[in-house]
Design a protein around this motif. Structure first.
Motif, PDB file in Angstrom:
ATOM      1  N   VAL A 264       0.844  -1.192   0.000  1.00  0.00           N
ATOM      2  CA  VAL A 264       0.000   0.000   0.000  1.00  0.00           C
ATOM      3  C   VAL A 264       0.884   1.249   0.000  1.00  0.00           C
ATOM      4  O   VAL A 264       2.031   1.213   0.440  1.00  0.00           O
ATOM      5  N   GLU A 265       0.315   2.316  -0.512  1.00  0.00           N
ATOM      6  CA  GLU A 265       1.045   3.589  -0.621  1.00  0.00           C
ATOM      7  C   GLU A 265       0.302   4.666   0.155  1.00  0.00           C
ATOM      8  O   GLU A 265      -0.925   4.774   0.086  1.00  0.00           O
ATOM      9  N   GLY A 266       1.036   5.450   0.907  1.00  0.00           N
ATOM     10  CA  GLY A 266       0.442   6.551   1.645  1.00  0.00           C
ATOM     11  C   GLY A 266       1.476   7.641   1.869  1.00  0.00           C
ATOM     12  O   GLY A 266       2.402   7.793   1.071  1.00  0.00           O
ATOM     13  N   ARG A 267       1.322   8.369   2.938  1.00  0.00           N
ATOM     14  CA  ARG A 267       2.268   9.447   3.242  1.00  0.00           C
ATOM     15  C   ARG A 267       2.667   9.386   4.710  1.00  0.00           C
ATOM     16  O   ARG A 267       1.850   9.050   5.585  1.00  0.00           O
ATOM     17  N   MET A 268       3.922   9.717   4.963  1.00  0.00           N
ATOM     18  CA  MET A 268       4.424   9.806   6.331  1.00  0.00           C
ATOM     19  C   MET A 268       5.348  11.010   6.419  1.00  0.00           C
ATOM     20  O   MET A 268       6.259  11.153   5.598  1.00  0.00           O
ATOM     21  N   ASP A 269       5.061  11.896   7.351  1.00  0.00           N
ATOM     22  CA  ASP A 269       5.842  13.131   7.507  1.00  0.00           C
ATOM     23  C   ASP A 269       5.898  13.928   6.209  1.00  0.00           C
ATOM     24  O   ASP A 269       6.926  14.513   5.854  1.00  0.00           O
ATOM     25  N   GLY A 270       4.779  13.905   5.468  1.00  0.00           N
ATOM     26  CA  GLY A 270       4.674  14.691   4.245  1.00  0.00           C
ATOM     27  C   GLY A 270       5.280  14.049   3.013  1.00  0.00           C
ATOM     28  O   GLY A 270       5.213  14.620   1.930  1.00  0.00           O
ATOM     29  N   SER A 271       5.891  12.872   3.149  1.00  0.00           N
ATOM     30  CA  SER A 271       6.531  12.202   2.007  1.00  0.00           C
ATOM     31  C   SER A 271       5.803  10.906   1.680  1.00  0.00           C
ATOM     32  O   SER A 271       5.147  10.301   2.549  1.00  0.00           O
ATOM     33  N   ILE A 272       5.924  10.473   0.430  1.00  0.00           N
ATOM     34  CA  ILE A 272       5.327   9.203   0.024  1.00  0.00           C
ATOM     35  C   ILE A 272       5.993   8.065   0.782  1.00  0.00           C
ATOM     36  O   ILE A 272       7.221   8.021   0.931  1.00  0.00           O
ATOM     37  N   HIS A 273       5.176   7.156   1.279  1.00  0.00           N
ATOM     38  CA  HIS A 273       5.690   6.037   2.079  1.00  0.00           C
ATOM     39  C   HIS A 273       4.927   4.764   1.709  1.00  0.00           C
ATOM     40  O   HIS A 273       3.739   4.805   1.384  1.00  0.00           O
ATOM     41  N   TYR A 274       5.630   3.644   1.750  1.00  0.00           N
ATOM     42  CA  TYR A 274       5.044   2.353   1.386  1.00  0.00           C
ATOM     43  C   TYR A 274       5.142   1.399   2.560  1.00  0.00           C
ATOM     44  O   TYR A 274       6.118   1.424   3.325  1.00  0.00           O
ATOM     45  N   TRP A 275       4.143   0.536   2.708  1.00  0.00           N
ATOM     46  CA  TRP A 275       4.176  -0.530   3.685  1.00  0.00           C
ATOM     47  C   TRP A 275       3.304  -1.672   3.181  1.00  0.00           C
ATOM     48  O   TRP A 275       2.872  -1.676   2.029  1.00  0.00           O
ATOM     49  N   ASN A 276       3.038  -2.645   4.023  1.00  0.00           N
ATOM     50  CA  ASN A 276       2.247  -3.806   3.604  1.00  0.00           C
ATOM     51  C   ASN A 276       1.058  -4.010   4.519  1.00  0.00           C
ATOM     52  O   ASN A 276       1.081  -3.619   5.694  1.00  0.00           O
ATOM     53  N   ILE A 277       0.034  -4.624   3.972  1.00  0.00           N
ATOM     54  CA  ILE A 277      -1.084  -5.120   4.768  1.00  0.00           C
ATOM     55  C   ILE A 277      -1.178  -6.620   4.525  1.00  0.00           C
ATOM     56  O   ILE A 277      -1.193  -7.074   3.369  1.00  0.00           O
ATOM     57  N   ILE A 278      -1.216  -7.397   5.597  1.00  0.00           N
ATOM     58  CA  ILE A 278      -1.347  -8.842   5.471  1.00  0.00           C
ATOM     59  C   ILE A 278      -2.670  -9.294   6.079  1.00  0.00           C
ATOM     60  O   ILE A 278      -3.237  -8.611   6.943  1.00  0.00           O
ATOM     61  N   SER A 279      -3.164 -10.431   5.590  1.00  0.00           N
ATOM     62  CA  SER A 279      -4.403 -11.009   6.112  1.00  0.00           C
ATOM     63  C   SER A 279      -4.085 -12.375   6.709  1.00  0.00           C
ATOM     64  O   SER A 279      -3.557 -13.252   6.020  1.00  0.00           O
TER      65      SER A 279
END
Length: 288
Positions: A264-279
């Motif tokens: 997933v893509e979002g923002r952290m501290d005003g910058s683009i940031h990526y992480w994961n979501i697991i099920s």
């Protein structure tokens, strides 16, 4: 409509027959043809001009491949003879390479096969109303995000529609570009995938929560420099990756372990940031 495929001669009596004859000539790639018009109820001069114009604007193969169509009409012993000359902007090989797809799923499958082997171009004819530019671009983006074991970097695509995106029947032309050439991409995959498979060997017999945790640990241990590197290869092989590279590496390990995961893509501290979501067990967890 009666067609003589060798001489490219057609006999018609209606406007629909006239239209079908011109489209048939285009589909076969013929550069010339003859239409014998018998017992025609209206002006053949006006109608053939309209049919030829429509064939280059509204008929998918005509809009895609035809430069122009010229015609002449002669009266011969009780019927009109139409002579056509067709000029193409594409070669016969390019026209014959157009593939057919019935559904959006079929289009997806063809696109996946094309980018997996590094094709630079693929052309598909379809009648699916669901085939839209943004839908296709989103699919290509998600394909890369979901399968780092297949693609070393995200392919870029320029998509053109003939006659238009809104047409029911249309030809979709994809032009792909890649960050690496095919040889380099294959070399990277030949290094990345065995290394990732070796990483998960100790996880055999573990539960999915345990696998998910150890995958996270191994990505963290692999990456020594978090300032640059946006691919799984950067993270697991070169040891340098930003949040995107780490997320892609985690996606790869989870794919190999059988853990349901997405980037997933979002923002952290005003910058683009990526992480994961697991099920896991119908519960969702964020992994960063």
């Amino acid at each position: 409509l009666v067609g003589d495929t060798e001489e490219q001669t057609y006999e018609v009596r209606t406007y629909v027959g006239l239209k079908n004859a011109v489209q048939s000539l285009i589909s076969s790639g013929a550069e010339s043809g003859t239409i014998q018009v018998k017992d025609y109820p209206s002006s053949i001069q006006d109608d053939i001009a309209r049919v030829c114009l429509d064939a280059t604007k509204d008929y998918p193969m005509g809009a895609y491949a035809v430069e122009y169509i010229s015609h002449s009409v002669n009266r011969i012993l009780g019927y009109d003879e139409v002579k056509l000359r067709i000029s193409y902007r594409l070669s016969p090989e390019e026209m014959s390479s157009v593939r057919s797809a019935s559904t959006l799923t079929d289009v997806y499958s063809m696109v996946e096969s094309a980018v997996e082997i590094g094709l630079e171009r693929i052309t598909i004819q379809t009648s699916s109303l669901s085939v839209k530019e943004q839908t296709l671009l989103d699919y290509l983006h998600n394909l890369y995000r979901s399968h780092p074991e297949l693609l070393t970097s995200e392919p870029k695509a320029v998509i053109s529609f003939y006659p238009s995106e809104e047409s029911i029947s249309k030809i979709v032309d994809f032009s792909f570009s890649y960050r690496e050439d095919r040889e380099e991409a294959e070399e990277r995959l030949s290094i990345l995938n065995p290394a990732a498979e070796e990483m998960i060997l100790p996880f055999e017999g573990l539960t999915n929560p345990e696998k998910a945790l150890y995958c996270c640990r191994d990505v963290a241990l692999s990456v020594q420099n978090t300032r640059r590197g946006s691919t799984a290869y950067d993270a697991l092989i070169l040891g340098t990756a930003d949040s995107e590279g780490c997320a892609m590496a985690y996606q790869l390990l989870c794919n190999l372990c059988g853990v349901d995961c997405r980037v997933v893509e979002g923002r952290m501290d005003g910058s683009i940031h990526y992480w994961n979501i697991i099920s896991i067990d119908r519960e969702y967890y964020h992994v960063d």
